[in-house]
Design a protein around this motif. Structure first.
Motif, mmCIF file in Angstrom:
data_model
loop_
_atom_site.group_PDB
_atom_site.id
_atom_site.type_symbol
_atom_site.label_atom_id
_atom_site.label_comp_id
_atom_site.label_asym_id
_atom_site.label_seq_id
_atom_site.Cartn_x
_atom_site.Cartn_y
_atom_site.Cartn_z
ATOM 1 N N ASN A 292 44.159 36.510 5.945
ATOM 2 C CA ASN A 292 45.137 35.425 5.888
ATOM 3 C C ASN A 292 46.374 35.758 6.715
ATOM 4 O O ASN A 292 46.926 34.885 7.403
ATOM 5 N N TRP A 294 46.470 37.883 9.264
ATOM 6 C CA TRP A 294 46.038 37.907 10.670
ATOM 7 C C TRP A 294 45.966 36.487 11.235
ATOM 8 O O TRP A 294 46.428 36.234 12.351
ATOM 9 N N HIS A 295 45.413 35.580 10.467
ATOM 10 C CA HIS A 295 45.305 34.198 10.923
ATOM 11 C C HIS A 295 46.692 33.593 11.144
ATOM 12 O O HIS A 295 46.913 32.853 12.120
ATOM 13 N N GLY A 299 46.778 32.995 14.817
ATOM 14 C CA GLY A 299 45.963 31.787 14.838
ATOM 15 C C GLY A 299 46.566 30.622 15.592
ATOM 16 O O GLY A 299 45.948 29.570 15.701
#
Length: 405
Positions: A292, A294-295, A299
């Motif tokens: 989560n 990292w996204h 993202g």
């Protein structure tokens, strides 16, 4: 033979020059050096805050700077201030009302201290800055002593190195503002020093005070308890276990706070539920939390400043894991337990939040860096050149109201 009564003003010996005041005289040269480093970095942060009002105004067309102390009145400070002024549930308000600020997620130690200092310093912001300023002085002295205890054999004094690494660390600005980190460390580091001396009553009392400021005090208490178990055999047979009940003391502030919150909300988990509502700190597995975060960081679905803050969260978590690995390798079990509990708490929510700030509380990190500086002469210069600019960027981000993490 002459007497004082017969001596003339011309022959009488002049009185000795006044020396340093007693408490200064008791400070070792290394202590005076770390206090000088501390004062210089405080002046640097205050100068940065002054410049931020002029160079980065909230309104680009402003003709007058914001109030002098306004750069320090950001984010969590307002929640601490509200608790100090009006308590946790003013006027019968609480989590059952729309728009609630979830202030019960914050421990009462800093607001209580702030309220006490406010009785002498009328300006609330100045009172908060004074609490952190005095606390920070205690912190650097205690950290220097911990570094000396950890690295006692010859070489340069590791104390100033450990203190310098802390004071120039990326999130060091949070030690200089009205936040709880400095006050927590002002109790936690002397508690650890007392535990190293096996003065368990003093360690327990200081750990309890630290727990009243932040829940991290429980992790400190666990480290002290483990240190007790690992060293209890060295105690005299008649007193080995007499000190054990003291180790229960740090849990009392948490018990009192949870009882207080329950009396007003009917919820024994009111603190945890406030954490979930306000900061998404509901439990997730470590890999879910990593993904989560990292996204969010990479993202491309969030504003750049928000994404950059979460990139810092990922980096800080990696640093924490690396430090934990070193502590385990060196068999520094109590400090390893303290850090492992920190990482577990920070790494099992929806996403990482406030991990870079939490590095300020990881004193083994700063002693490990001081050990490295002993072995590598250029390490201190390299650290300063690489980290100090990042510290300035983060300080400006906070002082100008652009902080997002």
């Amino acid at each position: 033979m002459s007497t004082g009564l017969l001596e003339s003003p011309l022959t009488a010996q002049p009185p000795p020059a006044p020396g340093p005041v007693p408490w200064v005289r008791r400070l070792a040269p290394g202590d005076r050096e770390v206090l000088w480093l501390y004062l210089l970095t405080r002046v640097g942060i205050w100068t940065l805050a002054y410049c931020a009002r002029w160079v980065f105004p909230g309104d680009g067309s402003a003709r007058d700077p914001a109030p002098l102390l306004s750069p320090f009145e950001r984010w969590d400070w307002n929640l601490y201030l509200d608790i100090a002024r009006t308590g946790y549930f003013p006027g019968g308000s609480g989590p059952w009302k729309a728009g609630w600020d979830n202030r019960e997620a914050f421990f009462p130690g800093f607001p209580l201290c702030l309220r006490a200092v406010h009785t002498v310093i009328p300006n609330w912001t100045a009172a908060g800055l004074l609490v952190s300023f005095v606390s920070g002085g205690v912190v650097v002295l205690a950290l220097a002593r911990i570094a000396r205890n950890q690295l006692p054999d010859g070489g340069t004094d590791p104390g100033p190195h450990a203190v310098l690494f802390l004071l120039l660390s990326p999130c060091a600005v949070f030690l200089a503002i009205g936040y709880s980190e400095a006050l927590f460390l002002a109790f936690a580091l002397p508690a650890w020093l007392a535990a190293q001396r096996r003065d368990w009553p003093v360690a327990a009392v200081l750990a309890a005070l630290a727990t009243s400021v932040r829940v991290t005090g429980l992790f400190l208490a666990a480290a002290i308890a483990l240190h007790f178990l690992l060293t209890v055999r060295a105690e005299a047979p008649g007193r080995r276990w007499r000190r054990l009940p003291w180790l229960l003391l740090p849990a009392q502030p948490v018990a009192v706070l949870f009882w207080y919150l329950h009396t007003h909300t009917g919820d024994w988990a009111a603190w945890d539920h406030a954490q979930q509502r306000g900061w998404h700190r509901e439990f997730h597995t470590p890999w879910e939390a990593w993904l989560n975060t990292w996204h969010t960081a990479f993202g491309h679905g969030y504003p750049l400043s928000f994404a950059a803050a979460f990139q810092a969260e990922l980096l800080a978590m990696l640093v924490g894991v690396a430090v934990l690995a070193v502590l385990v390798k060196q068999r520094r079990w109590p400090e390893g337990l303290y850090l492992a509990l920190n990482l577990a708490a920070l790494g099992t929510s929806f996403w990482y939040m406030s991990v870079p700030r939490a590095t300020l509380l990881w004193w083994p990190l700063w002693t490990l860096l001081a050990a490295r500086a002993r072995k590598v002469p250029r390490f201190t210069v390299t650290y300063t050149a690489l980290v100090a600019p990042l510290s300035v960027v983060i300080a400006l981000t906070f002082l100008t109201g652009r902080w997002t993490g």
